[in-house]
Design a protein around this motif. Structure first.
Motif, mmCIF file in Angstrom:
data_model
loop_
_atom_site.group_PDB
_atom_site.id
_atom_site.type_symbol
_atom_site.label_atom_id
_atom_site.label_comp_id
_atom_site.label_asym_id
_atom_site.label_seq_id
_atom_site.Cartn_x
_atom_site.Cartn_y
_atom_site.Cartn_z
ATOM 1 N N PRO A 187 0.693 -1.097 -0.003
ATOM 2 C CA PRO A 187 0.182 -0.048 -0.182
ATOM 3 C C PRO A 187 1.069 1.245 -0.166
ATOM 4 N N ARG A 188 0.421 2.062 -0.916
ATOM 5 C CA ARG A 188 1.096 3.549 -0.922
ATOM 6 C C ARG A 188 1.373 4.043 0.561
ATOM 7 N N ASP A 189 0.328 3.989 1.565
ATOM 8 C CA ASP A 189 0.560 4.608 2.762
ATOM 9 C C ASP A 189 1.342 4.052 3.541
ATOM 10 N N LYS A 190 2.012 2.972 3.322
ATOM 11 C CA LYS A 190 2.966 2.238 3.952
ATOM 12 C C LYS A 190 4.349 2.551 3.419
ATOM 13 N N ARG A 191 4.389 3.017 2.312
ATOM 14 C CA ARG A 191 6.002 3.034 1.564
ATOM 15 C C ARG A 191 6.815 4.021 2.338
ATOM 16 N N ALA A 192 6.330 5.115 2.618
ATOM 17 C CA ALA A 192 7.447 6.055 3.348
ATOM 18 C C ALA A 192 7.901 5.378 4.595
ATOM 19 N N ALA A 193 7.252 4.828 5.407
ATOM 20 C CA ALA A 193 7.806 4.198 6.429
ATOM 21 C C ALA A 193 8.707 3.013 6.185
ATOM 22 N N LEU A 194 8.160 2.214 5.331
ATOM 23 C CA LEU A 194 8.921 1.217 4.691
ATOM 24 C C LEU A 194 10.611 1.610 4.054
ATOM 25 N N ARG A 195 10.514 2.850 3.487
ATOM 26 C CA ARG A 195 11.534 3.435 2.886
ATOM 27 C C ARG A 195 12.461 3.805 4.143
ATOM 28 N N ALA A 196 11.991 4.128 5.131
ATOM 29 C CA ALA A 196 12.788 4.647 6.328
ATOM 30 C C ALA A 196 13.321 3.477 7.071
ATOM 31 N N ALA A 197 12.623 2.456 7.149
ATOM 32 C CA ALA A 197 12.904 1.106 7.701
ATOM 33 C C ALA A 197 14.116 0.506 6.872
ATOM 34 N N LEU A 198 14.206 0.597 5.690
ATOM 35 C CA LEU A 198 15.023 0.084 4.780
ATOM 36 C C LEU A 198 16.388 0.897 5.058
ATOM 37 N N ASP A 199 16.373 2.217 5.042
ATOM 38 C CA ASP A 199 17.621 3.315 5.304
ATOM 39 C C ASP A 199 18.114 3.010 6.446
ATOM 40 N N HIS A 200 17.373 2.470 7.562
ATOM 41 C CA HIS A 200 18.165 2.074 8.828
ATOM 42 C C HIS A 200 18.505 0.586 9.047
ATOM 43 N N LYS A 201 18.161 -0.326 7.950
ATOM 44 C CA LYS A 201 18.451 -1.545 7.786
ATOM 45 C C LYS A 201 17.625 -2.268 9.015
ATOM 46 N N VAL A 206 10.961 -3.745 8.553
ATOM 47 C CA VAL A 206 10.731 -4.348 7.241
ATOM 48 C C VAL A 206 9.904 -5.276 7.001
ATOM 49 N N ALA A 207 10.110 -6.465 7.881
ATOM 50 C CA ALA A 207 9.053 -7.645 7.779
ATOM 51 C C ALA A 207 7.631 -7.130 8.125
ATOM 52 N N SER A 208 7.541 -6.243 8.801
ATOM 53 C CA SER A 208 6.465 -6.052 9.594
ATOM 54 C C SER A 208 5.407 -5.027 8.479
ATOM 55 N N LEU A 209 6.043 -4.367 7.790
ATOM 56 C CA LEU A 209 5.654 -3.006 6.915
ATOM 57 C C LEU A 209 5.355 -3.817 5.392
#
Length: 397
Positions: A187-201, A206-209
């Motif tokens: 979902p689009r509304d989760k992608r910003a948070a996912l991007r932040a989680a990926l940036d912080h490794k 990531v698994a949750s989002l």
């Protein structure tokens, strides 16, 4: 090397806005010399220099690839045209404009280079400078991975040529995560948070989002590091079709770099989003590993693939920008050139001959009681005596 002179002088005339600095001798000269050497490497590979203006009309400078720098750009009203203008915060969009308009009829691929100062609205904690020098190159009209290899290899050659120690380049795929997100319908509304989680490794986040894509994305996080070690693991991952195509291109680029620059340290971070918003394919960032070991975030330069020209009819492009201030911070102190003090009336032909031998000649404008003391006062290690430079021996009390 101390790149900037801190604004700590008490006189009001010496105070400057935050993030702006005076460059004093010998650093200013060192920057000019390093920039010239960088540009000489680009010219030797057929990259022809262009010089865009410092200011352009807002709607031109901040359109296309320039839109990504909109928030970083100073704006003001042009008193002549009464139109809004913007000060460049990055030179790549300007070069792309020149290629599409003034040089639109030139044969492709088009190889252009540039050097100049840019100004940004704000700095950051790790990079407080708001004005700094850029030197770079753009390869416009070339779509294949050979173009990616060329620009990365030339940038590395230029950096090594000025003496940057322990150079490494980190390759990224900024469109890889979006293609996986599309394939798995995150979902689009989760992608910003996912991007932040990926940036912080942050693998747990990531698994949750990421839902069904969580396992794949956590495996991609693990496939980061030295290319020779992580590439086999990256090749084994079961990626969606679009992501597989990007991975195969990365593999071709790695092979090309191994041939073109076999000693260059190459790392991969497939989920990293570092770079400019306009990058559309393989991107890269150069580091000096010595600076990284010291805990200094020293990006020497970055680049990558993007679309140049009219958004309705874009042409493929790739290029890089190098940051002269960070480059200077990695270099050892330059060996000081020999300076000799010439008394008034010294033979002009002899002075010219000395300069031809690499001396800096400083001519005194008035008599001195002791030329050796005067030489030391003026920063000269030698004095001209009986037609030859002799070491200055200042009198001691």
């Amino acid at each position: 090397m101390q790149y900037r002179d801190m604004n700590d002088a008490p006189h009001a005339a010496a105070l400057l806005p935050t993030g702006l600095y005076d460059l004093l001798p010998p650093v200013a000269e060192r920057e000019a010399e390093v920039t010239a050497r960088l540009m000489a490497v680009l010219a030797a590979h057929g990259y022809e220099r262009v010089k865009p203006p410092l200011v352009e009309f807002e709607e031109t400078l901040l359109s296309g690839t320039g839109a990504a720098m909109s928030a970083e750009s100073f704006r003001t009203m042009d008193p002549t045209s009464h139109r809004m203008v913007a000060v460049r915060a990055d030179m790549t969009p300007q070069v792309a404009r020149i290629a599409a308009t003034r040089l639109g009829h030139w044969p492709r691929p088009l190889r252009l280079s540039y050097a100049g100062q840019v100004l940004r609205v704000k700095g950051s904690e790790v990079r407080p400078e708001r004005q700094f020098g850029q030197a770079g190159a753009e390869l416009i009209g070339a779509e294949g991975p050979a173009a990616d290899v060329e620009v990365i290899a030339i940038a590395a050659e230029a950096l090594l040529g000025v003496g940057v120690p322990n150079l490494s380049v980190d390759l990224t795929l900024p469109t890889l995560v979006p293609s996986i997100a599309d394939e798995f319908e995150i979902p689009r509304d989760k992608r910003a948070a996912l991007r932040a989680a990926l940036d912080h490794k942050d693998t747990a986040a990531v698994a949750s989002l990421a839902g069904d894509a969580g396992n794949l994305l956590t495996q991609l996080i693990a496939a980061s590091g030295a290319a020779a070690q992580v590439w086999p693991a990256l090749r084994r991952l079961d990626l969606p079709e679009r992501a597989r195509a990007e991975r195969e291109r990365l593999g071709t680029v790695l092979k090309g770099l191994a041939t073109a620059m076999p000693t260059l340290m190459v790392t991969i971070d497939p989920v990293e989003n570092r770079g400019f918003e306009y990058h559309t394919g393989i991107s890269f960032t150069f580091f000096s590993r010595i600076e990284m070991q010291r805990g200094v975030l020293g990006e020497l330069g970055r680049g990558g693939r993007y679309e140049a020209g009219d958004p309705a009819m874009p042409e493929p492009a790739t290029g890089f920008t190098l940051y002269t201030d960070v480059i200077l911070s990695t270099l050892p102190e330059a060996e000081a050139r020999r300076r000799v003090l010439l008394p008034p009336g010294a033979d002009a032909a002899l002075a010219a001959a000395l300069r031809g031998q690499g001396w800096i000649t400083v001519t005194a404008l008035s008599p001195a009681a002791d030329w050796h003391v005067e030489a030391e006062r003026l920063g000269c290690g030698h004095v001209l005596e009986e037609g030859r430079p002799v070491p200055a021996r200042a009198r001691r009390a």
